[in-house]
Write an enzyme that holds these catalytic residues in place. Sequence first.
Site, short mmCIF file in Angstrom:
data_model
loop_
_atom_site.label_atom_id
_atom_site.label_comp_id
_atom_site.label_asym_id
_atom_site.label_seq_id
_atom_site.Cartn_x
_atom_site.Cartn_y
_atom_site.Cartn_z
N LYS A 102 0.82 -1.22 -0.24
CA LYS A 102 0.23 0.02 -0.07
C LYS A 102 0.93 1.33 -0.01
O LYS A 102 0.74 2.15 -0.75
CB LYS A 102 -1.00 0.00 1.19
CG LYS A 102 -1.99 -0.99 1.32
CD LYS A 102 -2.90 -0.88 2.62
CE LYS A 102 -2.32 -0.84 3.75
NZ LYS A 102 -1.96 -1.92 4.40
N ARG A 131 -9.89 1.59 8.89
CA ARG A 131 -9.44 0.08 9.17
C ARG A 131 -10.65 -0.67 9.84
O ARG A 131 -10.57 -1.94 9.93
CB ARG A 131 -8.44 -0.11 10.19
CG ARG A 131 -7.03 -0.09 9.60
CD ARG A 131 -5.90 0.08 10.91
NE ARG A 131 -4.85 -0.86 10.56
CZ ARG A 131 -3.75 -0.26 10.02
NH1 ARG A 131 -3.49 0.65 9.65
NH2 ARG A 131 -2.73 -0.99 9.76
N ARG A 178 10.82 -6.75 5.29
CA ARG A 178 10.74 -5.11 4.88
C ARG A 178 11.64 -4.35 5.73
O ARG A 178 11.83 -4.67 6.90
CB ARG A 178 9.14 -4.73 5.25
CG ARG A 178 9.05 -3.38 5.17
CD ARG A 178 7.63 -2.89 5.23
NE ARG A 178 6.58 -3.44 6.36
CZ ARG A 178 5.31 -3.40 6.24
NH1 ARG A 178 4.57 -2.75 5.08
NH2 ARG A 178 4.62 -3.57 7.10
N ARG A 202 10.69 -2.04 11.11
CA ARG A 202 9.88 -1.64 12.23
C ARG A 202 9.55 -2.57 13.43
O ARG A 202 9.62 -3.85 13.04
CB ARG A 202 8.49 -1.64 11.55
CG ARG A 202 8.33 -0.28 10.82
CD ARG A 202 6.92 -0.42 9.78
NE ARG A 202 5.96 -0.59 10.55
CZ ARG A 202 4.78 -0.90 9.78
NH1 ARG A 202 4.57 -0.40 8.71
NH2 ARG A 202 3.44 -1.22 10.52
N ARG A 236 -1.78 -8.76 13.56
CA ARG A 236 -2.43 -7.57 12.78
C ARG A 236 -2.93 -8.05 11.66
O ARG A 236 -4.17 -7.60 11.12
CB ARG A 236 -1.01 -6.75 12.21
CG ARG A 236 -0.60 -5.78 13.32
CD ARG A 236 0.91 -5.55 13.04
NE ARG A 236 1.15 -4.83 11.71
CZ ARG A 236 2.42 -4.95 11.27
NH1 ARG A 236 3.40 -5.77 11.88
NH2 ARG A 236 2.88 -4.41 10.25
P1 AMP Z 1 0.68 0.54 9.65
O1 AMP Z 1 1.94 1.33 9.33
O2 AMP Z 1 -0.50 1.03 8.74
O3 AMP Z 1 0.81 -0.94 9.38
O4 AMP Z 1 0.06 0.72 11.12
C1 AMP Z 1 0.90 0.45 12.14
C2 AMP Z 1 0.02 0.52 13.47
O5 AMP Z 1 -0.55 1.62 13.82
C3 AMP Z 1 -1.17 -0.52 13.49
O6 AMP Z 1 -0.84 -1.97 13.61
C4 AMP Z 1 -2.07 -0.06 14.45
O7 AMP Z 1 -1.60 -0.28 15.69
C5 AMP Z 1 -1.83 1.66 14.19
N1 AMP Z 1 -2.91 2.22 13.14
C6 AMP Z 1 -2.83 2.65 11.74
N2 AMP Z 1 -3.60 3.24 11.36
C7 AMP Z 1 -4.83 2.91 12.28
C8 AMP Z 1 -5.88 3.04 12.30
N3 AMP Z 1 -6.67 3.67 11.36
N4 AMP Z 1 -6.87 2.55 13.34
C9 AMP Z 1 -6.27 2.18 14.38
N5 AMP Z 1 -5.06 2.20 14.37
C10 AMP Z 1 -4.07 2.49 13.53
#
Ligand code: AMP
Length: 222
Positions: A13, A88, A127, A162, A174
């Site tokens: 993404k 989400r 990654r 990360r 996740r």
């Molecule tokens: P990502 O980089 O999109 O994988 O996000 C990393 C982490 O941030 C996720 O595993 C969630 O803990 C938190 N996070 C990101 N976006 C959201 C969202 N829209 N709602 C809730 N938690 C989020």
Amino acid sequence: MNIIMMGAQGTGKGTVAGIISEKTGWPQISTGDIFRKNIEEKTELGEKANTYIAKGELVPDEITVPMVANRLNEKDTLDGFILDGFPRTIEQAQKLDDILKEKNKKIDMVINLTTPRDETIKRILTRRVCSNQECKATYNLVMNPPKVEGICDKCGANLVQRKDDSSEEAINKRLEIYDKQTRPLVDYYQEKGVVRTEEVSTRINRLGIDVATDILNDIKGE
Ligand code: AMP
């Protein structure tokens, strides 16, 4: 154009959004990146969010939704934006609809990326991301390695893994949350007729960059 990136973790993404953003000027708004920046800067929001992120859980809406609403108030979103990692859940999608309705805006396209699950897990484990929050370039040690090991091609900063990408337990959590809470959003937006599904996988030898190029050509042709 107002776009949402959809797809499980590790489907690309961020890569697709980054390319479209660079070519169109529409900002890529990644909630994960905003959280990580706040965690690094040790802000109050960052400290609150970190307790959930480290465990692979979703950050509560009371924190996430106002953060996105504030970002969408910024002028650089007037011509368009690319949401990456938000919404989400169905609740977040409904709240986003309300936020946009007030601005007489709507979502024009949902880019839904799919990748076979075994490939997804491998992609997440390999990654690496640029530690410079202003750059945030993403690499993959197998498919898209940096020219010099451990160093970002774009800005020269160190590449890091990360924290939530290094634990298989957090990754599985996740993906489980994605399947239960986020995947139903595809139907939500399908009903609005705005979903474009694209497979990114070695099976069909298709990378995020190919998907982004096709979408950009279609946007230009419209
Ligand atoms: P990502 O980089 O999109 O994988 O996000 C990393 C982490 O941030 C996720 O595993 C969630 O803990 C938190 N996070 C990101 N976006 C959201 C969202 N829209 N709602 C809730 N938690 C989020």
